[in-house]
Structures are given as structure tokens and as C-alpha cells.
Write a protein that holds these residues in place. Structure first.
Motif, PDB file in Angstrom:
ATOM      1  N   GLU A   1     -24.881  65.660 -42.640  1.00  0.00           N
ATOM      2  CA  GLU A   1     -23.458  65.304 -42.887  1.00  0.00           C
ATOM      3  C   GLU A   1     -22.709  66.688 -42.648  1.00  0.00           C
ATOM      4  O   GLU A   1     -21.698  66.812 -42.125  1.00  0.00           O
ATOM      5  CB  GLU A   1     -23.332  65.020 -44.157  1.00  0.00           C
TER       6      GLU A   1
ATOM      7  N   ARG B   1     -22.409  67.075 -39.024  1.00  0.00           N
ATOM      8  CA  ARG B   1     -21.190  66.085 -38.229  1.00  0.00           C
ATOM      9  C   ARG B   1     -20.141  66.699 -38.631  1.00  0.00           C
ATOM     10  O   ARG B   1     -19.190  66.727 -37.831  1.00  0.00           O
ATOM     11  CB  ARG B   1     -21.637  64.716 -39.134  1.00  0.00           C
TER      12      ARG B   1
ATOM     13  N   ASN C   1     -19.511  69.996 -36.691  1.00  0.00           N
ATOM     14  CA  ASN C   1     -19.743  69.849 -35.188  1.00  0.00           C
ATOM     15  C   ASN C   1     -20.671  70.845 -34.766  1.00  0.00           C
ATOM     16  O   ASN C   1     -20.512  71.232 -33.676  1.00  0.00           O
ATOM     17  CB  ASN C   1     -18.400  69.870 -34.420  1.00  0.00           C
TER      18      ASN C   1
ATOM     19  N   PRO D   1     -22.367  61.892 -29.793  1.00  0.00           N
ATOM     20  CA  PRO D   1     -22.236  60.356 -30.114  1.00  0.00           C
ATOM     21  C   PRO D   1     -22.691  60.259 -31.627  1.00  0.00           C
ATOM     22  O   PRO D   1     -23.314  60.711 -32.137  1.00  0.00           O
ATOM     23  CB  PRO D   1     -22.909  59.596 -29.498  1.00  0.00           C
ATOM     24  N   GLU D   2     -21.602  59.234 -32.209  1.00  0.00           N
ATOM     25  CA  GLU D   2     -21.847  58.761 -33.595  1.00  0.00           C
ATOM     26  C   GLU D   2     -23.274  58.320 -33.875  1.00  0.00           C
ATOM     27  O   GLU D   2     -23.927  58.613 -34.935  1.00  0.00           O
ATOM     28  CB  GLU D   2     -20.726  57.851 -33.839  1.00  0.00           C
ATOM     29  N   GLU D   3     -23.938  57.556 -32.790  1.00  0.00           N
ATOM     30  CA  GLU D   3     -25.191  56.987 -33.019  1.00  0.00           C
ATOM     31  C   GLU D   3     -26.418  57.880 -33.046  1.00  0.00           C
ATOM     32  O   GLU D   3     -27.259  57.811 -33.669  1.00  0.00           O
ATOM     33  CB  GLU D   3     -25.563  56.169 -31.555  1.00  0.00           C
TER      34      GLU D   3
ATOM     35  N   TYR E   1     -26.064  60.679 -35.124  1.00  0.00           N
ATOM     36  CA  TYR E   1     -26.068  60.947 -36.595  1.00  0.00           C
ATOM     37  C   TYR E   1     -26.631  59.958 -37.079  1.00  0.00           C
ATOM     38  O   TYR E   1     -27.393  60.125 -38.192  1.00  0.00           O
ATOM     39  CB  TYR E   1     -24.622  61.373 -36.813  1.00  0.00           C
ATOM     40  N   GLU E   2     -26.410  58.613 -36.721  1.00  0.00           N
ATOM     41  CA  GLU E   2     -26.739  57.564 -37.463  1.00  0.00           C
ATOM     42  C   GLU E   2     -28.236  57.359 -37.557  1.00  0.00           C
ATOM     43  O   GLU E   2     -29.060  57.082 -38.426  1.00  0.00           O
ATOM     44  CB  GLU E   2     -26.190  56.180 -37.202  1.00  0.00           C
TER      45      GLU E   2
END
Length: 92
Positions: free
Chosen positions: A58, A61, A64, A75-77, A79-80
Motif C-alpha cells: 500500500e 502504491r 509510487n 498497472p493496478e493489476e 499491486y493486486e
């Protein structure tokens, strides 16, 4: 007498803490600029390490720090996927 092998340490891009490589997750940017989570630690490309904690992901994220380290938009993916890996390991 057993020879003590040196444990490779890596710095977390989010927290700045040093941890053994095995306790970190590597995120790699390929020559083509693709960003992926490297679970083997052997993919070629520029790598950055994140601690295996949801807080570290987190923080990376928010700040950055992965994007700055790898010089590419994350890409957000990614981090997911990092969070999924950490949650799966914490269950085991």
C-alpha cells in the motif's frame, strides 16, 4: 565447522528496510517496458523489491516508489497480484 553462507539482502522500495531476498517479492520491468511480479526472482529485466506485507505494498502504491524505481507506470493489476500473493502466504 559449517560454512555460514552470506544471506543476500535487498532493500524494500516502500519502507527502505533491508530484508533477506527470500522475504521479499520482486517486481520486474522487461526491456519492452512490461511490469510483472517475479515470484522466481530470476526473470530478466530491472527489478525492485517489496516487503511481503500489505502495508509495504500500500505504501509503494501511495508513494509510487515502484514506478519511480522501475521508471515506468505500474498497472493496478501488479499491486493486486502482490496483495494476493501476500494474503495467500499469510494463510499458509
Amino acid at each position: 565447522m559449517a560454512v555460514q553462507r552470506k544471506v543476500p539482502l535487498r532493500k524494500c522500495v516502500a519502507t527502505g528496510e533491508m530484508h533477506p531476498k527470500k522475504e521479499m517479492i520482486r517486481v520486474v520491468r522487461s526491456k519492452e517496458g512490461e511490469v510483472s511480479v517475479d515470484t522466481t526472482g530470476k526473470k530478466s529485466g530491472r527489478g525492485a523489491y517489496v516487503s511481503k506485507s500489505e502495508q509495504a505494498v500500500e505504501e509503494a502504491r501511495k508513494k509510487n516508489s515502484l514506478g519511480r524505481q522501475l521508471e515506468v507506470a505500474i498497472p493496478e493489476e501488479v499491486y493486486e497480484e502482490l496483495l494476493k500473493l501476500i494474503r495467500r502466504e499469510s494463510i499458509l
